[in-house]
Design an enzyme around this catalytic site. Structure first.
Site, mmCIF file in Angstrom:
data_model
loop_
_atom_site.group_PDB
_atom_site.id
_atom_site.type_symbol
_atom_site.label_atom_id
_atom_site.label_comp_id
_atom_site.label_asym_id
_atom_site.label_seq_id
_atom_site.Cartn_x
_atom_site.Cartn_y
_atom_site.Cartn_z
ATOM 1 N N TYR A 45 0.891 -1.141 -0.108
ATOM 2 C CA TYR A 45 0.001 0.571 -0.076
ATOM 3 C C TYR A 45 1.261 1.336 -0.061
ATOM 4 C CZ TYR A 45 -3.183 2.595 1.705
ATOM 5 O OH TYR A 45 -5.099 3.724 1.756
ATOM 6 N N ARG A 98 -5.707 10.740 -10.948
ATOM 7 C CA ARG A 98 -4.771 11.378 -9.647
ATOM 8 C C ARG A 98 -4.481 10.276 -8.935
ATOM 9 N NH1 ARG A 98 -6.157 11.015 -5.387
ATOM 10 N NH2 ARG A 98 -7.512 12.076 -4.695
ATOM 11 N N GLU A 188 -11.847 5.772 -6.051
ATOM 12 C CA GLU A 188 -10.505 5.855 -5.986
ATOM 13 C C GLU A 188 -9.645 6.974 -6.450
ATOM 14 O OE1 GLU A 188 -9.356 4.122 -2.943
ATOM 15 O OE2 GLU A 188 -8.501 6.043 -3.108
ATOM 16 N N ASP A 189 -9.695 7.599 -5.953
ATOM 17 C CA ASP A 189 -7.895 8.786 -7.572
ATOM 18 C C ASP A 189 -8.577 9.013 -8.645
ATOM 19 O OD1 ASP A 189 -6.975 8.158 -4.635
ATOM 20 O OD2 ASP A 189 -4.953 7.152 -5.968
ATOM 21 N N ASP A 211 -13.853 7.123 -1.313
ATOM 22 C CA ASP A 211 -12.442 7.095 -0.164
ATOM 23 C C ASP A 211 -12.157 7.982 -0.431
ATOM 24 O OD1 ASP A 211 -11.216 6.267 1.497
ATOM 25 O OD2 ASP A 211 -9.849 4.901 0.198
ATOM 26 N N ASP A 212 -11.257 9.256 -1.171
ATOM 27 C CA ASP A 212 -10.721 10.377 -1.076
ATOM 28 C C ASP A 212 -11.461 11.531 -0.227
ATOM 29 O OD1 ASP A 212 -8.564 9.262 -2.577
ATOM 30 O OD2 ASP A 212 -9.724 8.895 -4.084
ATOM 31 N N ASN A 353 0.603 11.724 -0.144
ATOM 32 C CA ASN A 353 0.531 10.952 -0.083
ATOM 33 C C ASN A 353 1.225 11.056 -1.646
ATOM 34 O OD1 ASN A 353 -0.165 9.117 2.161
ATOM 35 N ND2 ASN A 353 -2.029 9.179 1.697
#
Ligand SMILES: O=C([O-])CC(=O)C(=O)O
Ligand SMILES: [Mg+2]
Length: 497
Positions: A45, A98, A188-189, A211-212, A353
């Site tokens: 991860y 992203r 996600e992303d 999630d973001d 991150n």
């Protein structure tokens, strides 16, 4: 296997070795991951998964998820049927625009859904066969990838507008047709311009979770609730400044404002005024309203324009500083020192991150604040020694939330996600921080107990689903924590006689 893995000194080699184990012996992979979670989480991860995505084309061995490209338009239903498993409970989907704070990685972003779903199983106990990683390939605007001979995706610039919307619509419809109402779809992303719209568009017809926006919000609120035990005061007595007003920043801000409003009875429009945001053009103030994207508008308050972070910090005097811009090295010595001038214990979150994009390192936060900062970061940092004392920082990463959150939705048969479930998850996580953790300055519990933590989060989320009338699994189990635990996948070998 752990002995073998530890022979590799380069984290990416450990990542590749772990992917080989996952392919060769799935049970063993999860057994290793669960028994060595603190050691292996940074491999499968964040942060190593970020590097894996950047180099995905050249380390590619076997496909690990389902790729759906623009070329499959009109045939997505058939493509889904190619996946060998029929009973799917969780899908994590990205379009790779992203990836973490690394930008557009096109369909090399597949590493993210694969990694997130590994955590769904290891940390949340969802059966591996019920997890489906998907990457929607609509092209990439990353020139390096378009010219890279090892790029595995469509060599064209990103589809936008109607073409994108139609493909996505077909995908969302096909998912429901194949897997029913209760399949959880985690976004996600995605880039900001799609993330907010997709969540709003499908939030009323599907079980979707970003999630973001939502996972990050819940984990940061949990950390703040715990931090208040160390710093004192209630949420509404604090002042917040965000660097970065995208998915994570505005998602967190909205959840904080909602919780403040629930605690005090003050309307949301008022509680939002305790929260300030800075984007690449400076402080978000009323005079910028016309040119602001819609998701930034609620955060424009009355103030003269301020261009940079140091001056915003000096002017707003926040008690909590949160970095969520995806750009590294932005919490400079001057910024952290300013925070430490007017706060006895400045709360500082460097959320971006992977590690290369972190706003500052743990060492910088502790050194520049003379050991007074309450610090947490999205990517993990090793404990730091400062003036003879050891400082361990927490990892404010949505990995604490989404596995248990998803489990709670699944065990209750929830059909929609509600903000109150996010608040319930935050409370459940904050409650898991022990006195011993607090004494070390930690505002998150260690990942070693994550399955117990996930069961508690799942139970609170499920309880909220029942309370809100959004649960379909009836009757409600009497002991939700025990029920959540009993539903979890275990990587034990069966015994044959
Ligand atoms: O993947 C992670 O570590 C957290 C996350 O969602 C992101 O940074 O986009
Ligand atoms: Mg993410």
């Amino acid at each position: 296997m752990m002995n073998n893995l530890r022979q590799y000194e380069v984290p990416l080699q450990r990542y590749i070795a772990m992917m080989d184990i996952q392919e060769m012996n799935e049970r063993l992979y999860y057994k290793l991951l669960m028994d060595n979670v603190e050691e292996l989480l940074p491999i499968v991860y964040t942060p190593t998964v970020g590097e894996a995505c950047q180099k995905y084309g050249s380390i590619f061995r076997r496909p690990q998820g389902l790729f759906i490209s623009l070329k499959e338009k009109g045939k997505i239903n058939e493509v889904l049927k190619n996946w060998p498993e029929r009973k799917i409970q969780v899908i994590v989907v990205t379009d790779g625009e992203r990836i973490l704070g690394l930008g557009d990685l096109g369909c090399q972003g597949m590493g993210i859904p694969v990694g997130k779903l590994s955590l769904y199983t290891a940390l949340g106990g969802i059966r591996p066969s019920a997890c489906l990683p998907i990457t929607i390939d609509v092209g990439t605007n990353n020139e390096d990838l378009l010219n890279d001979e090892f790029y595995i995706g469509l060599r064209q610039r990103r589809a936008r507008g109607q073409e994108y919307a139609e493909l996505f619509d077909e995908f969302m419809y096909a998912v429901k047709q194949n897997y029913g109402e209760k399949v959880l779809i985690q976004f996600e992303d995605f880039a900001n311009h799609n993330a907010f719209d997709l969540l709003a568009k499908y939030g009323t017809s599907h079980l979707v979770f970003n999630d973001d926006i939502q996972g990050t919000a819940s984990v940061v609120l949990a950390g703040l609730m715990a931090a208040l035990q160390l710093v004192g005061g209630t949420l509404s007595e604090h002042t917040f400044l965000f660097l970065g007003a995208g998915e994570a920043g505005t998602g967190i801000a909205e959840l904080i404002a909602l919780e403040m409003s629930k605690q005090t009875g003050i309307p949301l429009e008022e509680t939002r005024k305790k929260i300030w945001m800075l984007d690449s053009k400076g402080l978000i103030v009323n005079s910028r309203m016309e040119s602001l994207q819609h998701f930034k508008r609620p955060w424009a308050h009355d103030h003269e324009p301020v261009k940079d972070l140091v001056n915003a910090v000096k002017s707003i005097k926040p008690t909590v500083l949160i970095g969520s811009s995806g750009a590294g090295r932005t919490f400079t010595k001057e910024v952290v020192q300013a925070m430490a001038t007017f706060n006895e214990k400045p709360i500082i979150f460097a959320l971006s991150n992977p590690t290369s994009q972190s706003e500052c390192t743990a060492e910088e936060a502790y050194t520049w604040s003379e050991g007074r900062a309450i610090f947490a970061s999205g990517s993990p940092f090793a404990p730091v020694e400062y003036n003879g004392k050891i400082y361990a920082s927490g990892q404010a990463n949505n990995a604490y939330i989404f596995p248990g959150f998803g489990l709670g939705l699944i065990i209750s048969g929830a059909i929609r996600v509600h903000d109150d479930m996010l608040l319930a998850a935050s409370e459940a996580l904050a409650e898991q921080v022990s006195q011993e953790n607090f004494e070390k300055g930690l505002i998150y519990p260690p990942f070693t107990n994550i399955r117990k933590i996930s069961a508690n989060i799942a139970a609170k989320v499920a309880a909220k689903a029942y309370e809100l009338g959004l649960a379909t699994r009836l009757p409600e189990p009497a002991n939700l924590v025990a029920y959540a635990e009993s539903c979890m996948y275990s990587p034990a070998y069966r015994s044959y006689r």
